[in-house]
Design a protein around this motif. Structure first.
Motif, PDB file in Angstrom:
ATOM      1  N   HIS A  49      17.312  -2.470  -0.635  1.00  0.00           N
ATOM      2  CA  HIS A  49      17.111  -1.477   0.421  1.00  0.00           C
ATOM      3  C   HIS A  49      18.294  -0.536   0.528  1.00  0.00           C
ATOM      4  O   HIS A  49      18.153   0.690   0.582  1.00  0.00           O
ATOM      5  CB  HIS A  49      16.886  -2.199   1.744  1.00  0.00           C
ATOM      6  CG  HIS A  49      16.747  -1.275   2.925  1.00  0.00           C
ATOM      7  ND1 HIS A  49      17.830  -0.726   3.573  1.00  0.00           N
ATOM      8  CD2 HIS A  49      15.650  -0.815   3.568  1.00  0.00           C
ATOM      9  CE1 HIS A  49      17.408   0.044   4.573  1.00  0.00           C
ATOM     10  NE2 HIS A  49      16.090  -0.002   4.587  1.00  0.00           N
ATOM     11  N   PRO A 107      11.844  -5.250  -6.802  1.00  0.00           N
ATOM     12  CA  PRO A 107      12.457  -5.157  -5.470  1.00  0.00           C
ATOM     13  C   PRO A 107      13.226  -6.416  -5.087  1.00  0.00           C
ATOM     14  O   PRO A 107      12.721  -7.534  -5.224  1.00  0.00           O
ATOM     15  CB  PRO A 107      11.243  -4.958  -4.538  1.00  0.00           C
ATOM     16  CG  PRO A 107      10.144  -4.460  -5.423  1.00  0.00           C
ATOM     17  CD  PRO A 107      10.377  -5.141  -6.744  1.00  0.00           C
ATOM     18  N   ASN A 136       6.626  -7.699   1.829  1.00  0.00           N
ATOM     19  CA  ASN A 136       5.824  -6.621   1.252  1.00  0.00           C
ATOM     20  C   ASN A 136       5.457  -5.646   2.375  1.00  0.00           C
ATOM     21  O   ASN A 136       4.325  -5.572   2.832  1.00  0.00           O
ATOM     22  CB  ASN A 136       4.557  -7.196   0.608  1.00  0.00           C
ATOM     23  CG  ASN A 136       3.776  -6.146  -0.146  1.00  0.00           C
ATOM     24  OD1 ASN A 136       4.350  -5.192  -0.664  1.00  0.00           O
ATOM     25  ND2 ASN A 136       2.464  -6.307  -0.202  1.00  0.00           N
ATOM     26  N   HIS A 147       9.118  -0.518   2.577  1.00  0.00           N
ATOM     27  CA  HIS A 147       9.903  -0.108   1.411  1.00  0.00           C
ATOM     28  C   HIS A 147       9.213  -0.487   0.104  1.00  0.00           C
ATOM     29  O   HIS A 147       9.251   0.287  -0.861  1.00  0.00           O
ATOM     30  CB  HIS A 147      11.308  -0.709   1.485  1.00  0.00           C
ATOM     31  CG  HIS A 147      12.142  -0.073   2.546  1.00  0.00           C
ATOM     32  ND1 HIS A 147      12.662   1.194   2.427  1.00  0.00           N
ATOM     33  CD2 HIS A 147      12.512  -0.506   3.775  1.00  0.00           C
ATOM     34  CE1 HIS A 147      13.339   1.505   3.516  1.00  0.00           C
ATOM     35  NE2 HIS A 147      13.252   0.491   4.353  1.00  0.00           N
ATOM     36  N   ALA A 148       8.588  -1.648   0.066  1.00  0.00           N
ATOM     37  CA  ALA A 148       7.902  -2.058  -1.157  1.00  0.00           C
ATOM     38  C   ALA A 148       6.594  -1.307  -1.357  1.00  0.00           C
ATOM     39  O   ALA A 148       6.241  -0.958  -2.494  1.00  0.00           O
ATOM     40  CB  ALA A 148       7.636  -3.562  -1.118  1.00  0.00           C
ATOM     41  N   ARG A 149       5.879  -1.031  -0.271  1.00  0.00           N
ATOM     42  CA  ARG A 149       4.539  -0.464  -0.400  1.00  0.00           C
ATOM     43  C   ARG A 149       4.528   1.059  -0.439  1.00  0.00           C
ATOM     44  O   ARG A 149       3.600   1.661  -1.006  1.00  0.00           O
ATOM     45  CB  ARG A 149       3.666  -0.963   0.758  1.00  0.00           C
ATOM     46  CG  ARG A 149       3.413  -2.476   0.702  1.00  0.00           C
ATOM     47  CD  ARG A 149       2.643  -2.953   1.911  1.00  0.00           C
ATOM     48  NE  ARG A 149       1.387  -2.249   2.049  1.00  0.00           N
ATOM     49  CZ  ARG A 149       0.775  -2.008   3.203  1.00  0.00           C
ATOM     50  NH1 ARG A 149       1.338  -2.410   4.332  1.00  0.00           N
ATOM     51  NH2 ARG A 149      -0.363  -1.376   3.237  1.00  0.00           N
ATOM     52  N   GLN A 159       6.182  -1.592 -11.262  1.00  0.00           N
ATOM     53  CA  GLN A 159       6.841  -2.119 -10.074  1.00  0.00           C
ATOM     54  C   GLN A 159       6.399  -3.560  -9.881  1.00  0.00           C
ATOM     55  O   GLN A 159       5.204  -3.855  -9.789  1.00  0.00           O
ATOM     56  CB  GLN A 159       6.510  -1.311  -8.822  1.00  0.00           C
ATOM     57  CG  GLN A 159       7.180  -1.863  -7.566  1.00  0.00           C
ATOM     58  CD  GLN A 159       6.876  -1.052  -6.323  1.00  0.00           C
ATOM     59  OE1 GLN A 159       6.573   0.141  -6.394  1.00  0.00           O
ATOM     60  NE2 GLN A 159       6.949  -1.693  -5.163  1.00  0.00           N
ATOM     61  N   ASP A 190       6.318  -7.366  -7.889  1.00  0.00           N
ATOM     62  CA  ASP A 190       6.099  -7.799  -6.508  1.00  0.00           C
ATOM     63  C   ASP A 190       7.432  -8.133  -5.834  1.00  0.00           C
ATOM     64  O   ASP A 190       8.436  -8.409  -6.496  1.00  0.00           O
ATOM     65  CB  ASP A 190       5.203  -9.038  -6.474  1.00  0.00           C
ATOM     66  CG  ASP A 190       3.762  -8.728  -6.830  1.00  0.00           C
ATOM     67  OD1 ASP A 190       3.352  -7.561  -6.696  1.00  0.00           O
ATOM     68  OD2 ASP A 190       3.049  -9.661  -7.255  1.00  0.00           O
ATOM     69  N   VAL A 191       7.398  -8.153  -4.511  1.00  0.00           N
ATOM     70  CA  VAL A 191       8.562  -8.592  -3.736  1.00  0.00           C
ATOM     71  C   VAL A 191       8.752 -10.091  -3.908  1.00  0.00           C
ATOM     72  O   VAL A 191       7.888 -10.800  -4.436  1.00  0.00           O
ATOM     73  CB  VAL A 191       8.394  -8.250  -2.243  1.00  0.00           C
ATOM     74  CG1 VAL A 191       8.296  -6.747  -2.034  1.00  0.00           C
ATOM     75  CG2 VAL A 191       7.175  -8.962  -1.646  1.00  0.00           C
TER      76      VAL A 191
END
Length: 237
Positions: A9, A62, A67, A70-72, A88, A90-91
Motif C-alpha cells: 500500500h 499484492p 481483497n 486497493h486490490a480491486r 495480478q 490474489d491478495v
C-alpha cells in the motif's frame, strides 16, 4: 524470467516500507534466481508504475491482507495506466499460514494455547466493502483452532463499531480474565500505533504484527505461482 512485483500500500511511516522491502528480501532468499521488486501504490517509492516500466514480464503480487479497494480498484487502475500486459495475483487473505503465524505471535507473549482464561481481540484495518470485512472477521474464529482460549473477536481500527474497548469488553463478558490483542497487520505503522496506544492505556498486552516472517513470504510465493498457473491454463484452453 517473470518478475514478482511485490506491491504494498505505502505509508508515511518508514517502518511499513521497510517491512515490504524485508519481505522482498525473504522472497529472494527463499527462491534464488527469482527477480523480486518491491513497489508501492502511494506514499513511497518506487511506484508501481515505475517498476512496471522496467519489467518485460511480471506478476503484480499484492502485499495486502484484504481483497478491498486497493486490490480491486487501485492496483488494476495503476496497471492499466501503464499499458503493461501483466498478471495480478490474489491478495494474501485469511491464509491458514498467516493465522498460524498470528497464533504464534500471541503465544510469544507467554500465553499457553491451553489457557482458557484468555480472550483474543483481533485488531484489523476495516474496509468500506462489507464482504472484505466479513472475511476478515473469520480470522478470529480460525485463530481459536487448537486452543482452549475463552474466545476471540474482531475490531476494525478504521470503522466505528465495535471499538477496541467494546470488543475487549465483549471478551470479558464471555469469561476472559486476560485479554490480549492480536494485530492483523503486516507491518508496524500509523494504524498499528493507534492500537498500541489503546493497549497501553487499557493495560492490555499487544502481540507483534505478522512482519517479514517466512510464512508471509511463503503465502506471497503461493499467490505468485497460482497466477502463473492460471496463465498457463488460459493458454492451454
Amino acid at each position: 524470467m517473470t518478475t514478482l512485483v511485490l506491491t504494498a500500500h505505502g505509508s508515511k511511516d518508514p517502518r511499513s516500507a521497510a517491512n515490504a522491502r524485508a519481505v522482498a528480501g525473504e522472497l529472494a532468499r527463499m527462491r534464488p534466481g527469482l527477480d523480486v521488486r518491491p513497489a508501492f501504490c502511494e506514499l513511497n517509492i518506487p511506484s508501481l508504475a515505475d517498476v512496471l516500466g522496467g519489467c518485460r514480464d511480471a506478476v503484480v503480487t499484492p502485499l495486502l491482507l484484504a481483497n478491498a479497494y486497493h486490490a480491486r480498484f487501485d492496483i488494476p487502475r495503476q496497471i492499466a495506466g501503464t499499458g503493461a500486459d501483466v498478471l495480478q495475483a490474489d491478495v494474501l487473505g485469511e491464509d491458514d499460514r498467516l493465522i498460524r503465524l498470528l497464533r504464534e505471535r500471541v503465544t510469544q507473549l507467554g500465553i499457553s494455547r491451553l489457557d482458557d482464561h484468555v480472550g483474543v481481540l483481533v485488531a484489523a484495518i476495516g474496509s468500506s466493502d462489507a464482504r472484505a470485512n466479513a472475511r476478515t472477521r473469520q480470522v478470529a474464529q480460525h485463530l481459536l483452532a487448537g486452543t482452549t482460549w475463552a474466545g476471540a473477536t474482531t475490531a476494525f481500527v478504521t470503522r466505528p463499531e465495535p471499538s477496541l474497548a467494546e470488543a475487549a469488553g465483549r471478551l470479558r463478558r464471555q469469561g476472559a480474565r486476560r485479554v490480549v490483542i492480536a494485530p492483523w497487520f503486516l507491518a508496524p505503522g500509523l494504524l498499528p500505533d493507534r492500537v498500541r496506544d489503546f493497549a497501553d492505556g487499557a493495560g492490555i498486552e499487544l502481540a507483534e504484527p505478522l512482519g517479514a516472517h517466512r510464512l508471509v513470504a511463503e503465502t506471497v510465493l503461493d499467490r505468485f505461482d497460482e497466477a502463473l498457473k492460471s496463465r498457463i491454463r488460459g493458454i492451454a484452453a
